[in-house]
Write a protein that holds these residues in place. Structure first.
Motif, PDB file in Angstrom:
ATOM      1  N   SER A  38      -6.192   8.671  10.938  1.00 45.68           N
ATOM      2  CA  SER A  38      -6.272   8.078   9.599  1.00 45.68           C
ATOM      3  C   SER A  38      -6.960   8.965   8.592  1.00 45.68           C
ATOM      4  N   THR A  47      -1.800  -2.499   8.333  1.00 45.73           N
ATOM      5  CA  THR A  47      -1.508  -1.102   8.642  1.00 45.73           C
ATOM      6  C   THR A  47      -2.808  -0.304   8.643  1.00 45.73           C
ATOM      7  N   ALA A  99      -9.042   0.938  11.125  1.00 45.96           N
ATOM      8  CA  ALA A  99      -8.064   1.974  10.786  1.00 45.96           C
ATOM      9  C   ALA A  99      -7.887   2.957  11.934  1.00 45.96           C
ATOM     10  N   GLU A 130      -3.379   2.485   7.122  1.00 48.30           N
ATOM     11  CA  GLU A 130      -3.689   2.962   5.776  1.00 48.30           C
ATOM     12  C   GLU A 130      -4.421   1.899   4.963  1.00 48.30           C
ATOM     13  N   THR A 131      -4.020   0.654   5.113  1.00 48.73           N
ATOM     14  CA  THR A 131      -4.696  -0.438   4.398  1.00 48.73           C
ATOM     15  C   THR A 131      -6.178  -0.442   4.726  1.00 48.73           C
ATOM     16  N   ASP A 145       3.102   6.692  11.690  1.00 49.48           N
ATOM     17  CA  ASP A 145       2.110   5.743  11.189  1.00 49.48           C
ATOM     18  C   ASP A 145       1.082   5.366  12.241  1.00 49.48           C
ATOM     19  N   GLN A 202      -4.436  11.651   7.560  1.00 45.81           N
ATOM     20  CA  GLN A 202      -3.214  11.197   6.894  1.00 45.81           C
ATOM     21  C   GLN A 202      -3.478  10.509   5.552  1.00 45.81           C
ATOM     22  N   TYR A 203      -4.594   9.803   5.462  1.00 43.77           N
ATOM     23  CA  TYR A 203      -4.792   8.940   4.293  1.00 43.77           C
ATOM     24  C   TYR A 203      -5.940   9.380   3.397  1.00 43.77           C
ATOM     25  N   TRP A 205      -7.992   1.974   6.101  1.00 39.43           N
ATOM     26  CA  TRP A 205      -8.703   3.202   5.752  1.00 39.43           C
ATOM     27  C   TRP A 205      -9.075   3.230   4.269  1.00 39.43           C
ATOM     28  N   ILE A 213      -1.775  -0.869  -1.870  1.00 41.68           N
ATOM     29  CA  ILE A 213      -2.526   0.325  -1.480  1.00 41.68           C
ATOM     30  C   ILE A 213      -2.530   1.344  -2.609  1.00 41.68           C
ATOM     31  N   ARG A 223      -5.769   2.757  -4.649  1.00 43.81           N
ATOM     32  CA  ARG A 223      -6.055   4.170  -4.875  1.00 43.81           C
ATOM     33  C   ARG A 223      -6.270   4.448  -6.361  1.00 43.81           C
ATOM     34  N   ASP A 283       2.279  -1.882   0.366  1.00 41.70           N
ATOM     35  CA  ASP A 283       2.241  -0.483  -0.058  1.00 41.70           C
ATOM     36  C   ASP A 283       1.926  -0.350  -1.542  1.00 41.70           C
TER      37      ASP A 283
END
Length: 429
Positions: free
Chosen positions: A423, A389, A416, A391-392, A228, A426-427, A394, A360, A364, A357
């Motif tokens: 990022s 995080t 991010a 991801e949040t 992460d 990964q995201y 990004w 997120i 999406r 999560d």
């Protein structure tokens, strides 16, 4: 059903054998057995799973018919849930639930039964039912088991401050490896991955049980923390360590495949995913393999894999809709995008577990349905509550860009990348 003394001895030995596998001890062979003690203690995934299955088979003999004693049935419930985690097969959750339903009313006040029911509800993401069950266990109130479960429920319902207070209190007042693990997992999502890594290492140093499962799991979790942070090489090293501690575990292999794919080694990732799919048939890895086929232009092969995955998700959702929602979302959001299904599932998932999560995934889904402002609103709310995080930020950056808010998109993107330089890889949507 009458069980002979010999059968009872076999049940006891099988349960003891699996308990020893978990604890790391080296049990003596059963009377008359020619088993090699060295082979019995070999901590491979296949060996641990075989011990679990032997214990279940023996326990099922005793658990048939009316339940007169809670000891073996409750142990069998634990063995079922352990096998579900080891194999990824949800059928064992059904077996555990069916067995718990068979207990007569005279056992309802039994602390062990009360806690087992609460834990199974929690495992299956039925948070409100887990809390209600705990509330029916007055003698458990204030115990470590009760407090940990209540903190976990608080975390997954977005009450991060409440959860953190309990996790920290447990570390300071109890200080077991499990309490360090709980605080580590919490810290990883609250913007403190370095603290999380240190806490996980502290848990590992305090753990002396010798269980290959636990030792492998600790290395795996440390690897996920590094993943992460975008530290692929560090994550791979820790996943490799997890494999060395319990060779043959498909979950470790899956994470090694994920790192290989992120680093651009698609061929290696594909081979590993193919092996994991052969061993488990799990829909998550059917989707992962399907995505690789799709990216390579093998549309027909990808469709076969996606269809297999969707059929499994659909079947599991009939009995375990809450538990399957988060996993199935990746299918409808990423592997085989279906905007309407993704949004309906994401909204239901967030209502059930309104935490980071899930938020997120919902963001999406909003983006997939051309609703970027709703995505921004939900993610900003999570950040205000303390969720932190890479991801949040990004996904927030992408949502803000789609909503026409370039300054917020830029600042979120910077945040991010600061948390995870990988990022964008990964995201990616």
């Amino acid at each position: 059903m009458i069980v002979s003394p010999a059968s009872k001895a076999a049940v006891g030995f099988a349960l003891t054998l699996f308990a020893c596998a978990l604890a790391g001890c080296k049990p003596s062979p059963a009377p008359g057995s020619r088993s090699d003690p060295a082979a019995l203690s070999q901590p491979t995934f296949a060996k641990i799973l075989a011990d679990n299955q032997a214990a279940i088979a023996s326990g099922e003999v005793t658990a048939k018919g009316p339940i007169e004693s809670a000891l073996v049935p409750l142990e069998l419930v634990s063995l079922y849930t352990e096998r579900a985690r080891l194999t990824g097969n949800y059928d064992d959750y059904g077996r555990a639930e069916d067995l718990l339903a068979r207990f007569p009313a005279k056992f309802d006040t039994l602390d062990g039964l009360c806690l087992a029911r609460a834990k199974l509800h929690y495992t299956l993401h039925r948070l409100s039912r887990a809390k209600a069950q705990l509330d029916r266990c007055p003698r458990l109130a204030g115990t470590v088991e009760d407090l940990v479960l209540r903190a976990d429920i608080a975390f997954y319902t977005g009450r991060y401050k409440d959860a953190g207070i309990i996790y920290r209190a447990l570390v300071n007042q109890v200080g077991t490896p499990q309490t360090y693990i709980e605080l580590a997992l919490y810290s990883a999502k609250m913007g403190s991955p370095g603290e999380a890594a240190a806490l996980m290492e502290a848990a590992e140093k305090r753990y002396h049980g010798g269980s290959a499962i636990m030792e492998s799991w600790l290395a795996l979790q440390r690897g996920l923390i590094e993943l992460d942070r975008g530290r692929f090489d560090e994550a791979r090293a820790l996943f490799t360590l997890a494999d060395e501690r319990m060779p043959g575990y498909w979950l470790t292999d899956e994470h090694l495949a994920e790192v290989a794919h992120l680093k651009g080694d698609t061929a290696s990732a594909k081979r590993t995913y193919e092996d994991v799919v052969r061993r488990t048939g799990a829909p998550e890895y059917l989707d992962a393999l399907g995505s690789i086929e799709s990216q390579a232009g093998n549309t027909a092969a990808a469709k076969v894999l996606f269809d297999r995955a969707e059929a499994i998700y659909t079947a599991r959702a009939k009995r375990f809709p809450e538990a399957i929602a988060g996993h199935a979302l990746d299918h409808y959001l990423k592997a085989n995008p279906q905007p309407a299904k993704a949004l309906a599932l994401a909204e239901a998932n967030f209502r059930n577990r309104p935490y980071g999560d899930s938020a997120i995934a919902l963001a999406r889904a909003y983006l997939l349905n051309a609703r970027p402002r709703d995505a921004v609103r939900g993610l900003e709310q999570q950040i205000e509550q303390g969720w932190d995080t890479a991801e949040t930020y990004w996904i927030l950056s992408l949502a803000a860009q789609a909503a026409g808010d370039a300054p917020r998109a830029k600042s979120a993107g910077v945040e991010a990348i600061r948390r995870n330089p990988q990022s964008a890889t990964q995201y990616a949507l």
